[in-house]
Design an enzyme around this catalytic site. Structure first.
Site, short mmCIF file in Angstrom:
data_model
loop_
_atom_site.label_atom_id
_atom_site.label_comp_id
_atom_site.label_asym_id
_atom_site.label_seq_id
_atom_site.Cartn_x
_atom_site.Cartn_y
_atom_site.Cartn_z
N ARG A 1 0.72 14.82 -1.80
CA ARG A 1 0.39 13.47 -1.35
C ARG A 1 -0.38 13.53 -0.03
O ARG A 1 -0.12 14.43 0.81
CB ARG A 1 1.65 12.61 -1.17
CG ARG A 1 2.45 12.42 -2.45
CD ARG A 1 3.45 11.29 -2.33
NE ARG A 1 2.80 9.99 -2.23
CZ ARG A 1 2.34 9.30 -3.28
NH1 ARG A 1 2.45 9.81 -4.49
NH2 ARG A 1 1.75 8.13 -3.13
N CYS B 1 -5.40 0.76 -1.91
CA CYS B 1 -4.74 1.91 -2.50
C CYS B 1 -4.57 1.83 -4.02
O CYS B 1 -5.54 1.94 -4.74
CB CYS B 1 -3.42 2.18 -1.79
SG CYS B 1 -2.96 3.92 -1.92
N HIS C 1 -3.35 1.27 4.21
CA HIS C 1 -2.23 0.30 4.25
C HIS C 1 -1.91 -0.01 5.71
O HIS C 1 -2.58 0.40 6.62
CB HIS C 1 -0.97 0.95 3.69
CG HIS C 1 -0.97 1.25 2.24
ND1 HIS C 1 -0.72 0.31 1.30
CD2 HIS C 1 -1.12 2.43 1.58
CE1 HIS C 1 -0.72 0.89 0.11
NE2 HIS C 1 -0.96 2.15 0.26
#
Ligand code: GLN
Length: 249
Positions: free
Chosen positions: A127, A93, A194
């Site tokens: 997001r 990320c 993640h």
């Protein structure tokens, strides 16, 4: 057998338990009789090509990224040489974004990148959050699934001819449009996933360990002895199931 890991900015880039990826590499190496030697590489500390077999960098908020981006960019030459000489990399990320050319963050500020991966990133107004499932082919003809969790404002654009890590099955991936996720250059892998990523995708942990061992010992990546991964496979199935459930939503 020793595997030397350079952990970039562990104090700044470590969200969503990304540090857990190191713990998985350490355990899976130990179960094969190999020792993982991890050294932190922070601000003002040099990257010396040949000194590490595997580099790891986790994710972070725009604020933390901005604090280390100029320093990481200054390490770019060493990292590019190390990757060129066959060192492995796992970048997650925010760390993935900063291995590209630059990251223009939510505030519009341009954070310099290390220029290791052929890509650049620009933050969007929303997001991209949720479980994500991708299909990879790191070895010709061997399809594998990667399941993880993504949360990023950045939209990553691969340069023409760049190799993505995989094809998005469910989720946003690099930009929510291209249908691709991550990027790969030789033994260097970047991803938005993640979780941490490796506990639920043990095959990638083993792939990275094998690449790192090939760097440490020369020759081709060794075939690692299979492990009993029931728990890991169940964690993968749960994460992949959540991602699939998002499809079309
Ligand atoms: N700050 C970056 C973004 O928002 C990376 C976030 C992360 O590492 N999860 O895109």
């Amino acid at each position: 057998m020793k595997i030397r890991v350079g952990h970039l900015y562990p104090d700044y880039l470590n969200i969503y338990a990304d540090r857990g990826n190191i713990a998985v590499l350490e355990r899976r190496a130990a179960w094969r009789g190999a020792e993982l030697v991890v050294t932190a590489i922070g601000v003002d500390e040099r990257v010396e090509p040949g000194r590490h077999d595997l580099y790891y960098v986790g994710g972070g908020q725009d604020r933390e990224q901005a604090l280390i981006a100029p320093d990481l960019a200054a390490k770019g030459k060493g990292l590019r040489q190390a990757v060129g000489e066959g060192a492995a990399v796992l970048a997650v990320c925010g760390g993935y974004q900063l291995l590209g050319a630059f990251y223009r963050d939510v505030s519009g500020a341009e954070q310099p990148g290390a220029g290791v991966l052929p890509l650049y990133t620009v933050a969007g107004g929303t997001r991209m959050i949720g479980d994500c499932l991708i299909e990879c082919e790191l070895e010709p003809g061997v399809q594998r699934a990667l399941a993880g969790f993504e949360n990023h404002a950045g939209r990553t654009h691969l340069d023409v001819g760049a190799e993505p890590l995989g094809r998005v099955v469910a989720g946003f991936g690099n930009d929510g449009e291209s249908g691709f996720e991550g990027c790969r250059v030789g033994r260097a892998v970047g991803t938005y996933l993640h979780g941490p990523l490796l506990p639920r995708n043990p095959w990638l942990a083993d792939w990275l360990l094998a690449q790192a061992l090939a760097h440490a010992e020369g020759g081709d990546p060794p075939e690692l002895e299979p492990l009993a991964d029931e728990l890991e496979e169940r964690a993968h199935a749960v994460s992949a199931g959540r991602a699939q459930a998002r499809r079309g939503k």
